[in-house]
Motif scaffolding. Structure first.
Motif, mmCIF file in Angstrom:
data_model
loop_
_atom_site.group_PDB
_atom_site.id
_atom_site.type_symbol
_atom_site.label_atom_id
_atom_site.label_comp_id
_atom_site.label_asym_id
_atom_site.label_seq_id
_atom_site.Cartn_x
_atom_site.Cartn_y
_atom_site.Cartn_z
ATOM 1 N N GLY A 298 15.359 4.526 1.450
ATOM 2 C CA GLY A 298 15.903 3.857 2.631
ATOM 3 C C GLY A 298 14.891 3.806 3.759
ATOM 4 N N ASN A 299 14.175 4.916 3.925
ATOM 5 C CA ASN A 299 13.132 4.974 4.949
ATOM 6 C C ASN A 299 12.029 3.950 4.657
ATOM 7 N N LEU A 300 11.602 3.888 3.388
ATOM 8 C CA LEU A 300 10.568 2.934 2.986
ATOM 9 C C LEU A 300 11.031 1.499 3.235
ATOM 10 N N ARG A 301 12.266 1.206 2.877
ATOM 11 C CA ARG A 301 12.806 -0.146 3.052
ATOM 12 C C ARG A 301 12.808 -0.537 4.536
ATOM 13 N N THR A 302 13.254 0.408 5.385
ATOM 14 C CA THR A 302 13.310 0.133 6.817
ATOM 15 C C THR A 302 11.920 -0.167 7.379
ATOM 16 N N VAL A 303 10.950 0.666 7.008
ATOM 17 C CA VAL A 303 9.587 0.479 7.505
ATOM 18 C C VAL A 303 9.007 -0.847 7.013
ATOM 19 N N LEU A 304 9.222 -1.164 5.732
ATOM 20 C CA LEU A 304 8.701 -2.419 5.183
ATOM 21 C C LEU A 304 9.312 -3.633 5.882
ATOM 22 N N LEU A 305 10.624 -3.608 6.063
ATOM 23 C CA LEU A 305 11.282 -4.730 6.742
ATOM 24 C C LEU A 305 10.759 -4.894 8.162
ATOM 25 N N TYR A 306 10.529 -3.767 8.829
ATOM 26 C CA TYR A 306 10.029 -3.821 10.204
ATOM 27 C C TYR A 306 8.627 -4.425 10.241
ATOM 28 N N ARG A 307 7.745 -3.939 9.342
ATOM 29 C CA ARG A 307 6.363 -4.418 9.351
ATOM 30 C C ARG A 307 6.246 -5.860 8.868
ATOM 31 N N LEU A 308 7.021 -6.230 7.846
ATOM 32 C CA LEU A 308 6.880 -7.556 7.252
ATOM 33 C C LEU A 308 7.644 -8.637 8.010
ATOM 34 N N ASP A 309 8.511 -8.231 8.921
ATOM 35 C CA ASP A 309 9.305 -9.199 9.669
ATOM 36 C C ASP A 309 8.552 -9.769 10.872
ATOM 37 N N ASN B 163 3.184 -12.225 13.115
ATOM 38 C CA ASN B 163 1.721 -12.180 13.082
ATOM 39 C C ASN B 163 1.166 -11.201 12.042
ATOM 40 N N VAL B 164 1.949 -10.877 10.999
ATOM 41 C CA VAL B 164 1.447 -9.957 9.975
ATOM 42 C C VAL B 164 0.264 -10.599 9.247
ATOM 43 N N ARG B 165 -0.816 -9.831 9.144
ATOM 44 C CA ARG B 165 -2.051 -10.359 8.554
ATOM 45 C C ARG B 165 -2.051 -10.163 7.046
ATOM 46 N N ALA B 166 -2.828 -11.001 6.367
ATOM 47 C CA ALA B 166 -2.956 -10.911 4.911
ATOM 48 C C ALA B 166 -3.541 -9.564 4.506
ATOM 49 N N GLU B 167 -4.515 -9.047 5.301
ATOM 50 C CA GLU B 167 -5.116 -7.743 4.970
ATOM 51 C C GLU B 167 -4.060 -6.636 5.017
ATOM 52 N N THR B 168 -3.150 -6.733 5.999
ATOM 53 C CA THR B 168 -2.085 -5.729 6.120
ATOM 54 C C THR B 168 -1.193 -5.751 4.890
ATOM 55 N N LEU B 169 -0.860 -6.945 4.430
ATOM 56 C CA LEU B 169 -0.030 -7.067 3.222
ATOM 57 C C LEU B 169 -0.730 -6.434 2.020
ATOM 58 N N HIS B 170 -2.033 -6.667 1.885
ATOM 59 C CA HIS B 170 -2.786 -6.088 0.774
ATOM 60 C C HIS B 170 -2.862 -4.563 0.899
ATOM 61 N N GLU B 171 -2.988 -4.050 2.126
ATOM 62 C CA GLU B 171 -3.030 -2.606 2.341
ATOM 63 C C GLU B 171 -1.694 -1.966 1.961
ATOM 64 N N ILE B 172 -0.604 -2.612 2.375
ATOM 65 C CA ILE B 172 0.734 -2.095 2.042
ATOM 66 C C ILE B 172 0.925 -2.089 0.527
ATOM 67 N N ALA B 173 0.539 -3.185 -0.123
ATOM 68 C CA ALA B 173 0.665 -3.269 -1.586
ATOM 69 C C ALA B 173 -0.151 -2.175 -2.256
#
Length: 194
Positions: free
Chosen positions: A156-167, A170-180
């Motif tokens: 649940g914590n992971l889901r909340t953080v991901l939704l917050y960051r990905l929503d 201005n989320v950058r492509a590098e950030t998405l790759h880092e999260i992945a």
């Protein structure tokens, strides 16, 4: 097997017990391999076994029905809680058999104490009683090992953080790759756990 082949939500089959009017009761629902509840019911003790467990608890110290239910819940780590609809008729049967009797009690609830016949029954079936209490201890250990609550909290914590960051817009492509990469690394570490 690679993590992606297992499926994200894969969990081994576990048994947890359901909730009745007075909390969890003695017949439970399991979880399927996806962590969803099943309708199968399992009995922890048959009537003769429950009778011995209640008799032993009463012999240890006078108790009323509610205290007996809570004592079994505690001994099993919350895995098994017999319903009042099972416990009270069993107490009546033990009383009819002359193995327990009403104890003098200050409160409104009717407490029971073991009679000489009850103590003799426990002595005659000492090994059976020990095995039944060992089973309760095993249930507590199994529940402790299998309790998915910490995993659910972390997910649940992971889901909340991901939704917050990905929503964010201005989320950058590098950030998405880092999260992945972080998620892939966590998956690999989990897969290697013994």
């Amino acid at each position: 097997m690679h993590y992606s082949q297992q499926g994200y939500g894969h969990r081994p089959h576990k048994h947890h017990f359901g909730h009745g009017r007075f909390g969890r009761h003695g017949f439970g629902r399991g979880w399927d391999e996806h962590g969803e509840r099943q309708g199968k019911r399992r009995r922890v003790f048959d009537s003769a076994e429950l009778r011995l467990v209640l008799l032993k608890l009463i012999a240890d110290q006078p108790r009323h029905g509610y205290e007996l239910i809570r004592a079994i819940e505690e001994l099993s780590g919350g895995f098994y809680v017999p319903s009042p609809g099972v416990v009270y008729p069993t107490l009546t049967m033990l009383q009819d058999m002359g193995q327990i009797e009403e104890a003098a009690a200050a409160g409104a609830r009717k407490a029971f104490a073991a009679t000489a016949d009850g103590t003799a029954e426990l002595a005659a079936k000492k090994e059976d009683v020990e095995a039944l209490f060992a089973r309760l201890a095993q249930l507590a250990t199994a529940r402790e090992r299998a309790d998915p609550a910490p995993i659910r909290r972390a997910m649940g914590n992971l889901r909340t953080v991901l939704l917050y960051r990905l929503d964010r817009e201005n989320v950058r492509a590098e950030t998405l790759h880092e999260i992945a990469a972080i998620l892939d690394e966590a998956a690999q570490k989990i897969e290697r756990l013994k």
